[in-house]
Design an enzyme around this catalytic site. Structure first.
Site, mmCIF file in Angstrom:
data_model
loop_
_atom_site.group_PDB
_atom_site.id
_atom_site.type_symbol
_atom_site.label_atom_id
_atom_site.label_comp_id
_atom_site.label_asym_id
_atom_site.label_seq_id
_atom_site.Cartn_x
_atom_site.Cartn_y
_atom_site.Cartn_z
ATOM 1 C CB SER A 47 -0.606 -8.362 -0.493
ATOM 2 O OG SER A 47 -1.306 -9.055 0.169
ATOM 3 C CE LYS B 60 -4.715 -1.402 0.563
ATOM 4 N NZ LYS B 60 -4.554 -2.657 1.217
HETATM 5 C C1 LIG Z 1 -5.398 -3.862 1.089
HETATM 6 C C2 LIG Z 1 -4.594 -5.320 0.846
HETATM 7 C C3 LIG Z 1 -5.159 -5.841 0.100
HETATM 8 C C4 LIG Z 1 -6.112 -5.552 -1.185
HETATM 9 O O1 LIG Z 1 -5.760 -4.483 -1.831
HETATM 10 P P1 LIG Z 1 -7.082 -4.075 -2.682
HETATM 11 O O2 LIG Z 1 -6.342 -2.899 -3.587
HETATM 12 O O3 LIG Z 1 -8.000 -3.375 -1.763
HETATM 13 O O4 LIG Z 1 -7.665 -4.772 -3.516
HETATM 14 C C5 LIG Z 1 -4.299 -7.233 0.069
HETATM 15 N N1 LIG Z 1 -3.344 -7.554 0.821
HETATM 16 C C6 LIG Z 1 -2.950 -6.574 1.669
HETATM 17 C C7 LIG Z 1 -2.182 -7.183 2.744
HETATM 18 C C8 LIG Z 1 -3.536 -5.433 1.775
HETATM 19 O O5 LIG Z 1 -3.343 -4.539 2.847
#
Ligand SMILES: *Cc1c(COP(=O)(O)O)cnc(C)c1O
Length: 334
Positions: A309, A56
């Protein structure tokens, strides 16, 4: 096709240059165990090692750097389930601004305290992202703060898309990309980048059964509300917004599929990440591994890039999952 979409590869390349030096280029490493399991090379994009613990930071940094000096001086504000808030707090501070972060009471305490530590003002309000979002709109109107939404904004999507550019550079013949999906900012950006460079590469979204707003919206042909429920993948909670402008269209055009995972499958993915790869990932970050382990990806082609992520999980909860707990947030019996 992609020229008519709100974010193109050109926007993503501009974002990549803008945020260069302010975010990490994270490694993509081959997983021996998943390569053996799948019979094709599987690479893990270790984005959970990004500064602030999730991708993010890419979108937040791009968004803050896209503002005028005057806007930055007023301060930025967002509703967040945690990782966007952390990222925006960090990005704002790094650029001499201040972030105000509104979040619901469902957000884990470790995320709240971390955001405060990063120098942001935190406002905890309501039991859903929608209520937190209402508070954002009040403060935008009353104090002139600049809203930086977590996913449905071109600068956010372009920033997240820089991850897709990196994946193609690190794995030039990538055939499939597995990407977690909530609001769809990550998936939209990654898919836009990957498909611009390699149109035949499949980009598959993954999310939890408990509250799959993008999947339900794509099925309905328009953004719809889903009930929010506690999940191991708390970062995937929340809707896509009934007035979604950017990510719904992009995910509809660009994603090849969205696959749903149970809590037990997500837990197994987290355990695999830890035991086999020596990686601490939160539930949302483990959905790609979970889908491979569960055999839910059909017609496998390699090489595969799996995006890990994020890693912002309460470590007591992580320990419980490592010790075999399959569903720390059981649904109440009907
Ligand atoms: C926000 C987030 C997501 C999903 O991202 P989007 O853009 O809302 O689809 C996936 N994994 C993590 C760790 C996140 O913080």
């Amino acid at each position: 096709m992609s020229a008519s979409l709100p974010v193109t590869i050109d926007d993503i390349e501009v974002a990549a240059r803008r945020i260069s030096g302010r975010v990490l280029t994270t490694p993509l490493v081959v997983s021996a165990s998943l390569t053996e399991l799948c019979g094709v090379p599987v690479g893990l994009k270790l984005e959970h090692h990004q500064t602030t613990g999730s991708f993010k930071l890419r979108g937040a940094t791009n968004a803050v750097l896209s503002l005028s000096a005057g806007e930055r001086a007023l301060g930025v504000i967002a509703a967040s389930t945690g990782n966007h808030g952390r990222a925006l707090a960090h990005a704002a501070k790094a650029e001499g601004s201040v972030a105000t972060i509104c979040m619901s009471q469902l957000v884990p305490v470790n995320k709240v305290s971390e955001i405060r530590r990063l120098g942001a003002h935190v406002r905890i309000i309501g039991r859903s992202q929608n209520e937190a979002q209402d508070e954002v709109e009040r403060l935008v109107a009353s104090r002139g703060l600049v809203m930086v939404p977590p996913f449905d904004h071109p600068a956010i999507v372009a920033g997240q898309g820089t991850l897709g550019v990196e994946i193609v550079a690190q794995m030039p013949d990538v055939a499939m990309v597995l990407v977690p999906v909530s609001g769809g900012g990550l998936a939209a950006g990654v898919a836009a980048a990957v498909k611009a460079r390699r149109p035949a590469t499949r980009v598959i979204g993954l999310t939890m059964e408990r509250g799959a707003a993008m999947k339900a919206s794509l099925a309905a042909g328009q953004p719809v509300l889903v009930q929010e429920k506690p999940s191991l993948a708390d970062s995937l909670g929340g809707g896509i917004g009934l007035d979604n402008r950017v990510t719904f269209r992009m995910c509809r055009e660009l994603l090849d599929d969205i696959i749903l995972l149970t809590e037990a499958e997500i837990a197994a993915g987290m355990r695999h990440a830890y035991a086999e790869e020596r990686e601490v990932v939160e539930g949302a970050g483990a959905v790609g591994i979970a889908a491979l382990l569960a055999g839910k990806i059909k017609d496998i082609e390699g090489p595969i890039a799996v995006i890990l992520s994020g890693r912002n999980i309460d470590m007591d909860l992580h320990l419980r999952v490592m010790n075999g707990e399959m569903d720390p947030f059981p649904e109440e019996a009907p």
